[in-house]
Design a protein around this motif. Structure first.
Motif, PDB file in Angstrom:
ATOM      1  N   LEU A   1      29.264  -9.308   1.769  1.00  0.00           N
ATOM      2  CA  LEU A   1      28.782  -8.966   0.433  1.00  0.00           C
ATOM      3  C   LEU A   1      28.816  -7.462   0.208  1.00  0.00           C
ATOM      4  CD1 LEU A   1      27.585  -9.736  -2.251  1.00  0.00           C
ATOM      5  CD2 LEU A   1      25.313  -9.808  -1.185  1.00  0.00           C
ATOM      6  N   LYS A   2      28.468  -6.687   1.195  1.00  0.00           N
ATOM      7  CA  LYS A   2      28.517  -5.230   1.047  1.00  0.00           C
ATOM      8  C   LYS A   2      29.945  -4.762   0.735  1.00  0.00           C
ATOM      9  CE  LYS A   2      26.489  -2.914   4.277  1.00  0.00           C
ATOM     10  NZ  LYS A   2      26.122  -2.563   5.659  1.00  0.00           N
ATOM     11  N   GLN A   3      30.931  -5.383   1.375  1.00  0.00           N
ATOM     12  CA  GLN A   3      32.328  -5.011   1.097  1.00  0.00           C
ATOM     13  C   GLN A   3      32.735  -5.414  -0.322  1.00  0.00           C
ATOM     14  OE1 GLN A   3      35.061  -6.249   4.251  1.00  0.00           O
ATOM     15  NE2 GLN A   3      33.369  -6.272   5.701  1.00  0.00           N
ATOM     16  N   LEU A   4      32.286  -6.597  -0.751  1.00  0.00           N
ATOM     17  CA  LEU A   4      32.629  -7.061  -2.098  1.00  0.00           C
ATOM     18  C   LEU A   4      31.953  -6.206  -3.167  1.00  0.00           C
ATOM     19  CD1 LEU A   4      32.378 -10.895  -1.423  1.00  0.00           C
ATOM     20  CD2 LEU A   4      34.446  -9.651  -2.066  1.00  0.00           C
ATOM     21  N   LEU A   5      30.741  -5.779  -2.914  1.00  0.00           N
ATOM     22  CA  LEU A   5      30.056  -4.914  -3.866  1.00  0.00           C
ATOM     23  C   LEU A   5      30.742  -3.551  -3.955  1.00  0.00           C
ATOM     24  CD1 LEU A   5      26.298  -5.725  -3.093  1.00  0.00           C
ATOM     25  CD2 LEU A   5      27.665  -6.509  -5.035  1.00  0.00           C
TER      26      LEU A   5
ATOM     27  N   ASP B   1      32.661   3.312 -10.488  1.00  0.00           N
ATOM     28  CA  ASP B   1      31.238   3.664 -10.470  1.00  0.00           C
ATOM     29  C   ASP B   1      30.772   3.619  -9.017  1.00  0.00           C
ATOM     30  OD1 ASP B   1      28.594   4.101 -10.923  1.00  0.00           O
ATOM     31  OD2 ASP B   1      28.227   2.268 -12.068  1.00  0.00           O
ATOM     32  N   PRO B   2      30.975   4.689  -8.240  1.00  0.00           N
ATOM     33  CA  PRO B   2      30.709   4.655  -6.798  1.00  0.00           C
ATOM     34  C   PRO B   2      29.271   4.328  -6.422  1.00  0.00           C
ATOM     35  CG  PRO B   2      31.078   6.908  -7.565  1.00  0.00           C
ATOM     36  CD  PRO B   2      31.473   6.001  -8.684  1.00  0.00           C
ATOM     37  N   ASN B   3      28.307   4.617  -7.294  1.00  0.00           N
ATOM     38  CA  ASN B   3      26.899   4.358  -6.979  1.00  0.00           C
ATOM     39  C   ASN B   3      26.389   3.056  -7.595  1.00  0.00           C
ATOM     40  OD1 ASN B   3      26.619   6.823  -5.535  1.00  0.00           O
ATOM     41  ND2 ASN B   3      26.405   7.920  -7.487  1.00  0.00           N
ATOM     42  N   ARG B   4      27.318   2.242  -8.053  1.00  0.00           N
ATOM     43  CA  ARG B   4      26.963   1.025  -8.793  1.00  0.00           C
ATOM     44  C   ARG B   4      26.020   0.118  -8.014  1.00  0.00           C
ATOM     45  NH1 ARG B   4      29.546  -1.469 -13.104  1.00  0.00           N
ATOM     46  NH2 ARG B   4      29.480  -3.742 -13.257  1.00  0.00           N
ATOM     47  N   HIS B   5      26.274  -0.073  -6.727  1.00  0.00           N
ATOM     48  CA  HIS B   5      25.471  -0.995  -5.923  1.00  0.00           C
ATOM     49  C   HIS B   5      24.858  -0.313  -4.693  1.00  0.00           C
ATOM     50  CE1 HIS B   5      26.958  -4.303  -8.347  1.00  0.00           C
ATOM     51  NE2 HIS B   5      28.205  -3.992  -8.055  1.00  0.00           N
ATOM     52  N   THR B   6      24.785   1.000  -4.702  1.00  0.00           N
ATOM     53  CA  THR B   6      24.319   1.726  -3.521  1.00  0.00           C
ATOM     54  C   THR B   6      22.912   1.294  -3.111  1.00  0.00           C
ATOM     55  OG1 THR B   6      25.672   3.654  -4.066  1.00  0.00           O
ATOM     56  CG2 THR B   6      23.824   3.995  -2.566  1.00  0.00           C
ATOM     57  N   ALA B   7      22.011   1.202  -4.076  1.00  0.00           N
ATOM     58  CA  ALA B   7      20.618   0.852  -3.755  1.00  0.00           C
ATOM     59  C   ALA B   7      20.523  -0.532  -3.126  1.00  0.00           C
ATOM     60  CB  ALA B   7      19.757   0.920  -5.020  1.00  0.00           C
ATOM     61  N   HIS B   8      21.250  -1.500  -3.691  1.00  0.00           N
ATOM     62  CA  HIS B   8      21.189  -2.862  -3.155  1.00  0.00           C
ATOM     63  C   HIS B   8      21.852  -2.955  -1.778  1.00  0.00           C
ATOM     64  CE1 HIS B   8      20.510  -3.822  -7.498  1.00  0.00           C
ATOM     65  NE2 HIS B   8      19.604  -4.605  -6.946  1.00  0.00           N
ATOM     66  N   CYS B   9      22.942  -2.231  -1.585  1.00  0.00           N
ATOM     67  CA  CYS B   9      23.591  -2.229  -0.266  1.00  0.00           C
ATOM     68  C   CYS B   9      22.668  -1.623   0.786  1.00  0.00           C
ATOM     69  CB  CYS B   9      24.913  -1.464  -0.326  1.00  0.00           C
ATOM     70  SG  CYS B   9      26.245  -2.356  -1.171  1.00  0.00           S
ATOM     71  N   ASP B  10      21.927  -0.588   0.400  1.00  0.00           N
ATOM     72  CA  ASP B  10      20.985   0.020   1.340  1.00  0.00           C
ATOM     73  C   ASP B  10      19.876  -0.964   1.721  1.00  0.00           C
ATOM     74  OD1 ASP B  10      22.423   2.360   1.302  1.00  0.00           O
ATOM     75  OD2 ASP B  10      21.090   3.397  -0.104  1.00  0.00           O
ATOM     76  N   ILE B  11      19.387  -1.698   0.735  1.00  0.00           N
ATOM     77  CA  ILE B  11      18.346  -2.694   1.013  1.00  0.00           C
ATOM     78  C   ILE B  11      18.891  -3.790   1.927  1.00  0.00           C
ATOM     79  CG2 ILE B  11      16.897  -4.488  -0.006  1.00  0.00           C
ATOM     80  CD1 ILE B  11      16.604  -2.725  -2.470  1.00  0.00           C
ATOM     81  N   LEU B  12      20.108  -4.279   1.630  1.00  0.00           N
ATOM     82  CA  LEU B  12      20.720  -5.305   2.472  1.00  0.00           C
ATOM     83  C   LEU B  12      20.887  -4.807   3.907  1.00  0.00           C
ATOM     84  CD1 LEU B  12      23.436  -6.667   0.025  1.00  0.00           C
ATOM     85  CD2 LEU B  12      21.553  -7.997   0.990  1.00  0.00           C
ATOM     86  N   GLU B  13      21.291  -3.559   4.055  1.00  0.00           N
ATOM     87  CA  GLU B  13      21.475  -2.978   5.385  1.00  0.00           C
ATOM     88  C   GLU B  13      20.145  -2.887   6.128  1.00  0.00           C
ATOM     89  OE1 GLU B  13      23.283  -1.592   8.688  1.00  0.00           O
ATOM     90  OE2 GLU B  13      24.263  -2.335   6.869  1.00  0.00           O
ATOM     91  N   ASP B  14      19.089  -2.458   5.438  1.00  0.00           N
ATOM     92  CA  ASP B  14      17.769  -2.348   6.067  1.00  0.00           C
ATOM     93  C   ASP B  14      17.238  -3.717   6.473  1.00  0.00           C
ATOM     94  OD1 ASP B  14      17.848   0.371   5.714  1.00  0.00           O
ATOM     95  OD2 ASP B  14      16.602   0.375   3.905  1.00  0.00           O
ATOM     96  N   VAL B  15      17.381  -4.695   5.580  1.00  0.00           N
ATOM     97  CA  VAL B  15      16.914  -6.050   5.887  1.00  0.00           C
ATOM     98  C   VAL B  15      17.681  -6.618   7.070  1.00  0.00           C
ATOM     99  CG1 VAL B  15      16.893  -8.421   5.023  1.00  0.00           C
ATOM    100  CG2 VAL B  15      16.054  -6.563   3.576  1.00  0.00           C
ATOM    101  N   ASN B  16      18.989  -6.429   7.068  1.00  0.00           N
ATOM    102  CA  ASN B  16      19.820  -6.924   8.163  1.00  0.00           C
ATOM    103  C   ASN B  16      19.417  -6.288   9.493  1.00  0.00           C
ATOM    104  OD1 ASN B  16      22.111  -8.524   9.063  1.00  0.00           O
ATOM    105  ND2 ASN B  16      23.179  -6.590   9.372  1.00  0.00           N
ATOM    106  N   PHE B  17      19.155  -4.981   9.478  1.00  0.00           N
ATOM    107  CA  PHE B  17      18.748  -4.275  10.695  1.00  0.00           C
ATOM    108  C   PHE B  17      17.432  -4.836  11.242  1.00  0.00           C
ATOM    109  CE2 PHE B  17      16.345  -0.937  12.823  1.00  0.00           C
ATOM    110  CZ  PHE B  17      17.257  -0.471  13.766  1.00  0.00           C
TER     111      PHE B  17
END
Length: 492
Positions: A57-61, A70-86
Motif C-alpha cells: 500500500l505504501k508503494q501504491l500511495l 503531489d509528493p506530500n499527498r499521502h506522507t502523513a498516512h504512510c508515516d502512520i502505517l510505518e509506525d503501526v507496522n513497526f
C-alpha cells in the motif's frame, strides 16, 4: 479481549463446595494462532496478513502521489502505517525480551520459551489482537476519508450493476456496500441518478475545518493515545464502528455506547428498542415507541414502524434454544422486556446493583456475544476484513481503469489526465469517474466494467482468518475444540 469484558463473559466464579474448578486447555488451543494470521510475519499466505499489504500500500500511495504531482499527498498516512507496522512487528505476539537484549533484563521464560510472555497468555494475545484490529480499521478509515478511490469504486460498482454493465456483483464491493452502507450510501443505495447521489454524499461531509480543529485539539493533549487521535468520529464520511471498536471506545461498558454508534440490526439495537419508552400515538390512539435517535436511524435505513415495534416486543421464549439462527434470534430471547439501561453507573461495583433490574451481568454479555461473534468471525465480519489489502485492491482497480482508458484514448481520459482543469490537476481519477457517471457515457461504462471483471475478487479473500463461521449465531459455543467452557478455570 479487554480483561474486564473477558472475565465477565467467561463467568469466573468460585464453586462454594469445590473452589476453583480447573480444566486442561483445549487440545487445539494455541494462544498466538490468530495473532499469527493477523500479521503473517513469515508471509506464508501471500497478501493475507497485514505486514505485506502495508508495504504494498505504501508503494501504491507513492505511485498515486507521483501521478498527481503531489509528493506530500499521502506522507502523513504512510508515516502512520510505518509506525503501526513497526510496533506490530516488534511488540505484538513477540517481545524484544525474547532476543536477550543487553540493555534490558532477560525474559523470565528464557530457560523454557523465550517468548513465553505471549505463548502462555491467551488473554494478552486476545487483548493485543483486539487493539490491533481496531487500530488498523481506524487508520484505514482515516485514509479512506481523505482519498476518493474507495467511495468512487463503490458508487461506480453500484451504477454498473444497476444499469446492467456488470451482469453479476463483484463480491468484495457488494460486501462493503452491505457492511458499511451508512458510510458509502447514507441516504440509501441509489437505483438511478447515480451521479446526483455521489454529489450529495460529497456535500454531506462534515466541515473540514471544524473536524481539523477538533483533531488538532486532541493531538495537543499529551494524555491521548493513537486510538483517540484517530477516533472515527472526527471523519467526514467513514464514521461507522465495528462492534469491537464500539465496545473498545466505551471501555467495554455497554451502557456507555451512544445510540449513534449502535449497529442496525444487532442485538444491542434490539435491547435498546426494548428499553425505549412507550407512548400513545394521538392520531391512531395506539401504543408506539417514543422517537429517539435510534428509531430515526432505523427508519432512515428503511425500517417501518411495524418492524421497529416488532423488534421492540420480542416474544418470551427460551434464550438458549437449539439451532437458533441470527434471523430468528429475535424469537429466541427471554426476559428482555424488562431490560433497562438506566443511569450510567459503575458496572463493576456489585454493591450498587439493584435486584430484579432485568437482563444484566453474565446474561447480558451472553446476548451481546452474538454481536461480537458476528463482527469478529460471523455474518457481519467488519473486524475480520483486511482493510489494508482491500485498499491495495482498490488502488490496483484504478490502475486497471487508467490502462484501459489510456489504450482506448477515451476523450474523458484525455480531458482529465492530459488537459485537466487547474482545480482538478491533483484529482484526475475523481474527474474521470465523476464525468463518466454524469454523462453516463456508454463506452466509458463498458471500460469500467471490464476493469472490475479483470480484477474480480470476493470478500473471503480479504479476511485475516482461514475461514468465517457464518453458520453460527454466536449465541453459545458450538462445541469446537478451541472453545473454553464458561464454568471452568483453564490451566495455561
Amino acid at each position: 479481549m479487554h480483561c474486564r469484558f473477558f472475565a465477565a463473559s467467561r463467568g469466573w466464579t468460585l464453586n462454594p463446595l469445590r473452589g476453583h474448578i480447573l480444566a486442561p486447555p483445549p487440545r487445539k488451543l494455541r494462544p498466538r494462532r490468530d495473532l499469527d494470521l493477523f500479521l503473517d510475519r513469515e508471509v506464508q499466505r501471500s497478501g493475507q496478513g497485514l505486514i505485506e499489504p502495508i508495504n504494498m500500500l505504501k508503494q501504491l500511495l507513492q505511485k498515486d502521489a507521483d501521478l498527481n504531482q503531489d509528493p506530500n499527498r499521502h506522507t502523513a498516512h504512510c508515516d502512520i502505517l510505518e509506525d503501526v507496522n513497526f510496533d506490530f512487528v516488534n511488540w505484538l505476539g513477540e517481545s524484544k525480551y525474547m532476543y536477550g537484549l543487553t540493555t534490558v533484563p532477560a525474559s523470565r521464560f528464557s530457560k523454557h520459551n523465550a517468548n513465553g510472555l505471549w505463548e502462555y497468555s491467551p488473554l494478552l494475545c486476545a487483548a493485543g489482537l483486539v487493539a490491533g484490529l481496531v487500530l488498523v480499521q481506524r487508520v484505514i478509515m482515516n485514509l479512506w476519508d481523505s482519498m476518493p478511490e474507495p467511495t468512487l469504486a463503490l458508487h461506480l460498482h453500484n451504477m454498473l450493476v444497476k444499469k446492467g454493465y456488470l451482469k453479476k456483483e463483484v463480491g468484495l464491493y457488494a460486501t462493503l456496500e452491505s457492511l458499511l452502507q451508512d458510510s458509502f450510501f447514507p441516504d440509501g443505495v441509489p437505483t438511478d441518478k447515480f451521479s446526483n447521489a455521489f454529489s450529495a454524499l460529497m456535500g454531506q461531509g462534515r466541515n473540514d475545518r471544524a473536524s481539523l480543529r477538533h483533531r488538532q485539539a486532541v493531538s495537543r493533549n499529551m494524555t491521548k493515545d493513537i486510538h483517540q487521535l484517530l477516533d472515527v468520529n472526527f471523519n467526514r464520511f467513514f464514521r461507522e464502528k465495528s462492534a469491537l471498536m464500539m465496545y473498545y471506545d466505551a471501555n467495554w461498558v455497554p451502557e456507555q455506547i451512544p445510540d449513534s454508534a449502535v449497529r442496525i440490526p444487532s442485538m444491542l439495537y434490539m435491547l435498546r428498542l426494548i428499553s425505549t419508552e412507550r407512548m400513545i400515538d394521538p392520531t391512531t390512539t395506539e401504543m408506539r415507541l417514543k422517537e429517539t435517535e435510534l428509531t430515526e436511524r432505523a427508519k432512515a435505513r428503511g425500517k417501518t414502524d411495524a418492524e421497529i415495534q416488532e423488534a421492540a416486543s420480542l416474544p418470551n421464549q427460551k434464550l438458549m434454544s437449539e439451532d437458533v439462527d441470527f434471523e430468528a434470534l429475535s424469537h429466541s430471547i427471554t426476559d428482555l422486556k424488562d431490560y433497562k439501561t438506566g443511569p450510567q453507573r459503575d458496572p463493576y461495583n456489585v454493591s450498587s446493583r439493584k435486584k430484579h433490574e432485568g437482563l444484566q451481568g453474565r446474561a447480558l454479555l451472553d446476548v451481546l456475544r452474538c454481536d461480537v461473534f458476528a463482527d469478529v468471525c460471523g455474518r457481519t465480519p467488519i473486524s475480520s476484513l483486511n482493510y489494508v489489502l482491500i485498499t491495495c485492491h482498490i488502488m490496483f482497480l484504478f490502475l486497471t481503469f487508467e490502462d484501459r482508458f489510456r489504450e482506448a484514448r477515451h476523450p474523458l481520459w484525455v480531458k482529465a489526465y492530459e488537459h485537466p482543469q487547474p482545480q482538478m490537476r491533483r484529482q484526475k481519477r475523481l474527474a474521470l469517474v465523476v464525468a463518466a457517471m454524469a454523462e453516463e457515457d456508454e463506452h466509458a461504462m463498458k471500460l469500467f466494467a471490464e476493469g472490475f471483471e479483470s480484477v474480480r475478487l470476493g470478500a473471503l479473500a480479504c479476511i485475516f482468518w482461514e475461514d468465517l463461521r457464518e453458520g453460527e449465531s454466536g449465541l453459545k459455543p458450538e462445541g469446537n475444540e478451541d472453545e473454553i467452557r464458561t464454568d471452568q478455570c483453564v490451566v495455561m
